[in-house]
Design a protein around this motif. Sequence first.
Motif, PDB file in Angstrom:
ATOM      1  N   PHE A 225       7.756 -78.651  87.060  1.00  0.00           N
ATOM      2  CA  PHE A 225       8.142 -78.330  85.686  1.00  0.00           C
ATOM      3  C   PHE A 225       9.659 -78.453  85.502  1.00  0.00           C
ATOM      4  O   PHE A 225      10.144 -79.106  84.575  1.00  0.00           O
ATOM      5  CB  PHE A 225       7.694 -76.907  85.349  1.00  0.00           C
ATOM      6  N   PHE A 226      10.420 -77.843  86.414  1.00  0.00           N
ATOM      7  CA  PHE A 226      11.880 -77.885  86.292  1.00  0.00           C
ATOM      8  C   PHE A 226      12.440 -79.269  86.622  1.00  0.00           C
ATOM      9  O   PHE A 226      13.434 -79.690  86.031  1.00  0.00           O
ATOM     10  CB  PHE A 226      12.509 -76.817  87.189  1.00  0.00           C
ATOM     11  N   ALA A 227      11.809 -79.966  87.554  1.00  0.00           N
ATOM     12  CA  ALA A 227      12.261 -81.325  87.874  1.00  0.00           C
ATOM     13  C   ALA A 227      12.125 -82.236  86.661  1.00  0.00           C
ATOM     14  O   ALA A 227      13.029 -83.015  86.347  1.00  0.00           O
ATOM     15  CB  ALA A 227      11.451 -81.879  89.044  1.00  0.00           C
ATOM     16  N   ASP A 228      11.012 -82.134  85.954  1.00  0.00           N
ATOM     17  CA  ASP A 228      10.779 -82.979  84.787  1.00  0.00           C
ATOM     18  C   ASP A 228      11.704 -82.648  83.623  1.00  0.00           C
ATOM     19  O   ASP A 228      11.903 -83.466  82.729  1.00  0.00           O
ATOM     20  CB  ASP A 228       9.323 -82.861  84.332  1.00  0.00           C
ATOM     21  N   LEU A 269      12.931 -82.723  96.747  1.00  0.00           N
ATOM     22  CA  LEU A 269      14.230 -82.677  97.404  1.00  0.00           C
ATOM     23  C   LEU A 269      15.218 -83.478  96.576  1.00  0.00           C
ATOM     24  O   LEU A 269      14.916 -84.574  96.109  1.00  0.00           O
ATOM     25  CB  LEU A 269      14.143 -83.268  98.816  1.00  0.00           C
ATOM     26  N   ILE A 270      16.410 -82.916  96.379  1.00  0.00           N
ATOM     27  CA  ILE A 270      17.442 -83.665  95.664  1.00  0.00           C
ATOM     28  C   ILE A 270      17.880 -84.870  96.498  1.00  0.00           C
ATOM     29  O   ILE A 270      18.231 -85.920  95.960  1.00  0.00           O
ATOM     30  CB  ILE A 270      18.622 -82.737  95.320  1.00  0.00           C
ATOM     31  N   MET A 271      17.874 -84.715  97.812  1.00  0.00           N
ATOM     32  CA  MET A 271      18.083 -85.832  98.730  1.00  0.00           C
ATOM     33  C   MET A 271      16.891 -85.840  99.671  1.00  0.00           C
ATOM     34  O   MET A 271      16.854 -85.079 100.642  1.00  0.00           O
ATOM     35  CB  MET A 271      19.389 -85.658  99.506  1.00  0.00           C
ATOM     36  N   ALA A 313      20.934 -78.325  82.214  1.00  0.00           N
ATOM     37  CA  ALA A 313      21.727 -77.549  83.163  1.00  0.00           C
ATOM     38  C   ALA A 313      20.978 -76.304  83.614  1.00  0.00           C
ATOM     39  O   ALA A 313      21.009 -75.918  84.803  1.00  0.00           O
ATOM     40  CB  ALA A 313      23.063 -77.168  82.540  1.00  0.00           C
ATOM     41  N   LEU A 314      20.281 -75.658  82.692  1.00  0.00           N
ATOM     42  CA  LEU A 314      19.498 -74.467  83.049  1.00  0.00           C
ATOM     43  C   LEU A 314      18.377 -74.824  84.017  1.00  0.00           C
ATOM     44  O   LEU A 314      18.105 -74.085  84.968  1.00  0.00           O
ATOM     45  CB  LEU A 314      18.925 -73.818  81.784  1.00  0.00           C
ATOM     46  N   ALA A 315      17.736 -75.962  83.788  1.00  0.00           N
ATOM     47  CA  ALA A 315      16.688 -76.403  84.706  1.00  0.00           C
ATOM     48  C   ALA A 315      17.269 -76.705  86.081  1.00  0.00           C
ATOM     49  O   ALA A 315      16.635 -76.443  87.109  1.00  0.00           O
ATOM     50  CB  ALA A 315      15.986 -77.643  84.139  1.00  0.00           C
ATOM     51  N   GLY A 316      18.505 -77.214  86.099  1.00  0.00           N
ATOM     52  CA  GLY A 316      19.156 -77.530  87.368  1.00  0.00           C
ATOM     53  C   GLY A 316      19.455 -76.305  88.210  1.00  0.00           C
ATOM     54  O   GLY A 316      19.506 -76.392  89.442  1.00  0.00           O
ATOM     55  N   VAL A 317      19.649 -75.166  87.568  1.00  0.00           N
ATOM     56  CA  VAL A 317      19.922 -73.929  88.304  1.00  0.00           C
ATOM     57  C   VAL A 317      18.774 -73.605  89.262  1.00  0.00           C
ATOM     58  O   VAL A 317      18.985 -73.099  90.367  1.00  0.00           O
ATOM     59  CB  VAL A 317      20.165 -72.756  87.325  1.00  0.00           C
TER      60      VAL A 317
END
Length: 339
Positions: A225-228, A269-271, A313-317
């Motif tokens: 959900f947050f990734a999308d 994973l971000i990486m 930005a909030l999702a990125g947190v």
Amino acid sequence: MLYGAENLAIIRGRVAANGLGFNGSELNGRKFPLKVNLACGNSISRGKTLVVPKCSVSLPRPASQPRFIQHKKEAFWFYRFLSIVYDHVINPGHWTEDMRDEALEPADLYSRNMLVVDVGGGTGFTTLGIVKSVDAKNVTILDQSPHQLAKAKQKEPLKECKIIEGDAEDLPFKTDYADRYISAGSIEYWPEPQRGIKEAYRVLKIGGKACVIGPVYPTHWLSRFFADAWMLFPKEEEYIEWFTKAGFKDVKIKRIGPKWYRGVRRHGLIMGCSVTGVKPASGDSPLQLGPKEEDVSKPVNPFVFLARFLLGALAGVYYVLVPVYMWLKDQIVPKGQPI
């Protein structure tokens, strides 16, 4: 349970893992047809209306539908603030020196005289790994964020590198220019990943190798959900599709991840992987694309911009907290048991 990286290769249009799969991976050591699951939704603006992406807890969104920060202007300002803490807060949780060295290994940087372009080089963290094998004077760092590049310019080992501002989807290099194309932690902000991979093909010399290091898509419903909502988290088969369509041969994936994740990939994973491909012929990519979908010269509705920026930005947190959560589990759960 796996702790290290895994290699994947294309076998007659399929993707196969050379070894066992990671927990939570959709591959898990199996071969499967190259396909992309689609879901409805978008995040574009129509007039003054902000269309919120449908961040499904069951179906992934296709890469063709940009997330909130998968826009150049939003990404520019996102990194305006993130550059302040990038090397000291983000990298320790998502992109360690050990991971960097693992991810760069398939790039085959065997000569100090190679010409290398580091696209989306940012603060120069990945470039520090490149200049271990290649003379800094032969390396060009490109990024659209002057704030990130300012950090790179402060790093002593990178003083001889060429540092320029530019667009990953419209590179300022001539065709057949470089021996190696490296891009780490950048593709997730490209509005058109296929266009960026096509550019990677164009700037390489015949026999040159591209190495793109980026996120992998989560399978856990909350992380998905947050990734999308945040940025692009491609599936492994999408990376392979982009490389193959651009004209690359010998396309391979090597899985990477923080050691304290113990191979778990369900949160994404971000990486998460290092994808490589070899340019088989000189000249431009055989793939033909139309005009760019996103024109940065056109004005953006400030309310739409602000909404996308804040929500993204909030999702990125959430993804700043995920490695902390995984580290705590690694400390609490006995070794040898799944986390």
